[in-house]
Design a protein around this motif. Sequence first.
Motif, PDB file in Angstrom:
ATOM      1  N   UNK A   1       0.759  -1.283   0.219  1.00 18.02           N
ATOM      2  CA  UNK A   1      -0.138   0.436  -0.501  1.00 18.02           C
ATOM      3  C   UNK A   1       0.672   0.959  -0.428  1.00 18.02           C
ATOM      4  N   UNK A   2       1.054   1.736  -0.540  1.00 18.13           N
ATOM      5  CA  UNK A   2       1.704   3.123  -1.276  1.00 18.13           C
ATOM      6  C   UNK A   2       0.821   4.223  -2.054  1.00 18.13           C
ATOM      7  N   UNK A   3       1.119   4.879  -0.990  1.00 16.38           N
ATOM      8  CA  UNK A   3       0.321   6.434  -0.911  1.00 16.38           C
ATOM      9  C   UNK A   3       0.553   8.185  -0.392  1.00 16.38           C
ATOM     10  N   UNK A   4      -0.425   8.490  -0.286  1.00 21.23           N
ATOM     11  CA  UNK A   4      -0.140  10.309   0.670  1.00 21.23           C
ATOM     12  C   UNK A   4      -1.994  10.103   1.199  1.00 21.23           C
ATOM     13  N   UNK A   5      -1.561   8.929   3.139  1.00 22.71           N
ATOM     14  CA  UNK A   5      -2.910   9.230   3.668  1.00 22.71           C
ATOM     15  C   UNK A   5      -3.035  10.872   4.368  1.00 22.71           C
ATOM     16  N   UNK A   6      -1.930  11.486   4.126  1.00 20.53           N
ATOM     17  CA  UNK A   6      -2.364  12.616   4.455  1.00 20.53           C
ATOM     18  C   UNK A   6      -2.994  13.444   4.743  1.00 20.53           C
ATOM     19  N   UNK A   7      -4.101  13.164   3.973  1.00 20.81           N
ATOM     20  CA  UNK A   7      -5.463  14.054   3.150  1.00 20.81           C
ATOM     21  C   UNK A   7      -6.677  13.942   4.951  1.00 20.81           C
ATOM     22  N   UNK A   8      -6.008  12.643   5.510  1.00 15.56           N
ATOM     23  CA  UNK A   8      -7.082  11.933   6.913  1.00 15.56           C
ATOM     24  C   UNK A   8      -6.797  12.651   7.679  1.00 15.56           C
ATOM     25  N   UNK A   9      -5.130  13.136   8.107  1.00 14.03           N
ATOM     26  CA  UNK A   9      -4.725  14.217   9.505  1.00 14.03           C
ATOM     27  C   UNK A   9      -5.073  15.915   9.320  1.00 14.03           C
ATOM     28  N   UNK A  10      -5.223  15.744   7.918  1.00 16.95           N
ATOM     29  CA  UNK A  10      -4.354  18.180   8.178  1.00 16.95           C
ATOM     30  C   UNK A  10      -3.154  17.770   7.491  1.00 16.95           C
ATOM     31  N   UNK A  11      -2.578  17.063   7.114  1.00 19.46           N
ATOM     32  CA  UNK A  11      -1.121  16.596   7.396  1.00 19.46           C
ATOM     33  C   UNK A  11      -0.763  16.733   5.829  1.00 19.46           C
TER      34      UNK A  11
ATOM     35  N   UNK B   1      -3.730  11.654  -5.929  1.00 20.54           N
ATOM     36  CA  UNK B   1      -3.560  10.939  -4.742  1.00 20.54           C
ATOM     37  C   UNK B   1      -3.507  11.074  -3.538  1.00 20.54           C
ATOM     38  N   UNK B   2      -3.230  12.971  -3.187  1.00 10.62           N
ATOM     39  CA  UNK B   2      -2.888  13.679  -1.951  1.00 10.62           C
ATOM     40  C   UNK B   2      -4.201  13.950  -2.052  1.00 10.62           C
ATOM     41  N   UNK B   3      -4.951  14.707  -2.800  1.00 13.69           N
ATOM     42  CA  UNK B   3      -6.760  15.194  -2.385  1.00 13.69           C
ATOM     43  C   UNK B   3      -7.177  14.203  -1.847  1.00 13.69           C
ATOM     44  N   UNK B   4      -7.226  12.653  -2.291  1.00 16.15           N
ATOM     45  CA  UNK B   4      -8.030  11.450  -1.920  1.00 16.15           C
ATOM     46  C   UNK B   4      -8.113  10.891  -1.193  1.00 16.15           C
ATOM     47  N   UNK B   5      -6.401  10.978  -1.463  1.00  9.88           N
ATOM     48  CA  UNK B   5      -5.824   9.603   0.099  1.00  9.88           C
ATOM     49  C   UNK B   5      -5.564   8.426   0.030  1.00  9.88           C
ATOM     50  N   UNK B   6      -5.664   8.057  -1.737  1.00 15.31           N
ATOM     51  CA  UNK B   6      -5.999   6.757  -2.378  1.00 15.31           C
ATOM     52  C   UNK B   6      -4.721   6.184  -1.967  1.00 15.31           C
ATOM     53  N   UNK B   7      -5.076   4.759  -1.889  1.00 14.21           N
ATOM     54  CA  UNK B   7      -3.924   3.804  -1.304  1.00 14.21           C
ATOM     55  C   UNK B   7      -3.509   3.733  -3.415  1.00 14.21           C
ATOM     56  N   UNK B   8      -1.843   3.528  -3.772  1.00 19.51           N
ATOM     57  CA  UNK B   8      -1.967   2.167  -4.580  1.00 19.51           C
ATOM     58  C   UNK B   8      -1.621   1.058  -3.744  1.00 19.51           C
ATOM     59  N   UNK B   9      -1.930   0.237  -4.919  1.00 19.37           N
ATOM     60  CA  UNK B   9      -1.204  -1.246  -4.815  1.00 19.37           C
ATOM     61  C   UNK B   9       0.426  -1.754  -5.081  1.00 19.37           C
ATOM     62  N   UNK B  10       0.889  -2.517  -4.828  1.00 17.97           N
ATOM     63  CA  UNK B  10       2.129  -2.631  -5.159  1.00 17.97           C
ATOM     64  C   UNK B  10       2.628  -3.006  -7.107  1.00 17.97           C
ATOM     65  N   UNK B  11       1.806  -3.327  -7.485  1.00 12.45           N
ATOM     66  CA  UNK B  11       1.441  -3.667  -8.932  1.00 12.45           C
ATOM     67  C   UNK B  11       1.065  -2.499  -9.658  1.00 12.45           C
ATOM     68  N   UNK B  12      -0.070  -1.586  -8.915  1.00 11.82           N
ATOM     69  CA  UNK B  12       0.299  -0.020  -9.470  1.00 11.82           C
ATOM     70  C   UNK B  12       1.248   0.942  -9.746  1.00 11.82           C
ATOM     71  N   UNK B  13       1.398   1.138  -8.280  1.00 10.68           N
ATOM     72  CA  UNK B  13       3.125   1.090  -8.386  1.00 10.68           C
ATOM     73  C   UNK B  13       4.164   1.165  -9.474  1.00 10.68           C
ATOM     74  N   UNK B  14       4.300  -0.682  -9.588  1.00  8.30           N
ATOM     75  CA  UNK B  14       5.126  -0.859 -10.725  1.00  8.30           C
ATOM     76  C   UNK B  14       5.010  -0.256 -11.928  1.00  8.30           C
ATOM     77  N   UNK B  15       3.141  -0.356 -12.066  1.00 10.24           N
ATOM     78  CA  UNK B  15       3.172  -0.127 -13.310  1.00 10.24           C
ATOM     79  C   UNK B  15       3.460   1.276 -14.037  1.00 10.24           C
ATOM     80  N   UNK B  16       3.113   2.045 -12.983  1.00 10.00           N
ATOM     81  CA  UNK B  16       3.395   3.576 -12.931  1.00 10.00           C
ATOM     82  C   UNK B  16       4.616   3.686 -13.021  1.00 10.00           C
TER      83      UNK B  16
END
Length: 251
Positions: free
Chosen positions: A118-128, A150-165
């Motif tokens: 799980x890779x991404x930016x969960x910080x929208x949920x913390x106000x950070x 990714x930043x605005x939504x806090x959605x996370x990428x799977x490892x497979x998605x991260x490698x494809x990207x």
Amino acid sequence: MDGGLAEVVLDAPKKLNSLDEAALSELDDAYREAEAAGARALLLRGEGKGFCAGRDISAVDPSTDDALGYLQEKVTPVLRRMAAFPAPTFAAVHGPCLGVGLGLAIATDVVYVAEDAKIGSPFANLGATLDSGGHALFVERLGAHRTLDLIYTADLMTGEEAVRSGLFSRALPGEELVEFTRGKAVRAAAGATLAFRESKELVRRLRDDRIGLWESLDEENRAQGRLCSSQDYAEGFAAFQDKRRPEFRGV
């Protein structure tokens, strides 16, 4: 250290290997010790269900938190030390790889991930906001629009998605990840580590100093000139001519 390979393990599985200041200090010490021991490659991995979920905020009081001090004085020096390690470095990433944990991956030369990481930016949920080099990685590999998505939504990428990207090198089934990564690190440790160091520095200059084709070509030429006086260079040519496997020693 085994056969020139140093293995650094994040070992706080109950906290998904999240890092407080003491853990960061221990991580820094581990890299110092591996360098002092002459490690020819290094493997970083995490115990338990995740690689590293980021900063340990379980006891942080947001009203008194010094986030700038934590990041600038504690995290960034460790990431710089990791990135400058004078040998190939590999990370086996599974489960959450977030925040400072993502920074650890960014500061590693080669990153292999579990398919369900799980890779991404969960910080929208913390106000950070995303930190530890995440903005630079995402914009460089994903572009501005996908980064802000990714930043605005806090959605996370799977490892497979991260490698494809294009974020990281390869995605593997979780049960194969550590042994696969260790095998690649062992192979690098037995390889032409002087030459690898030259390539590592040239890649850094291309990324950080934005040198162009002709300057990088000149740097390659100078690197080859330095290498041709090394014992490994002589051994590599001799092994090729003798039709045998080379035995490199990093000198």
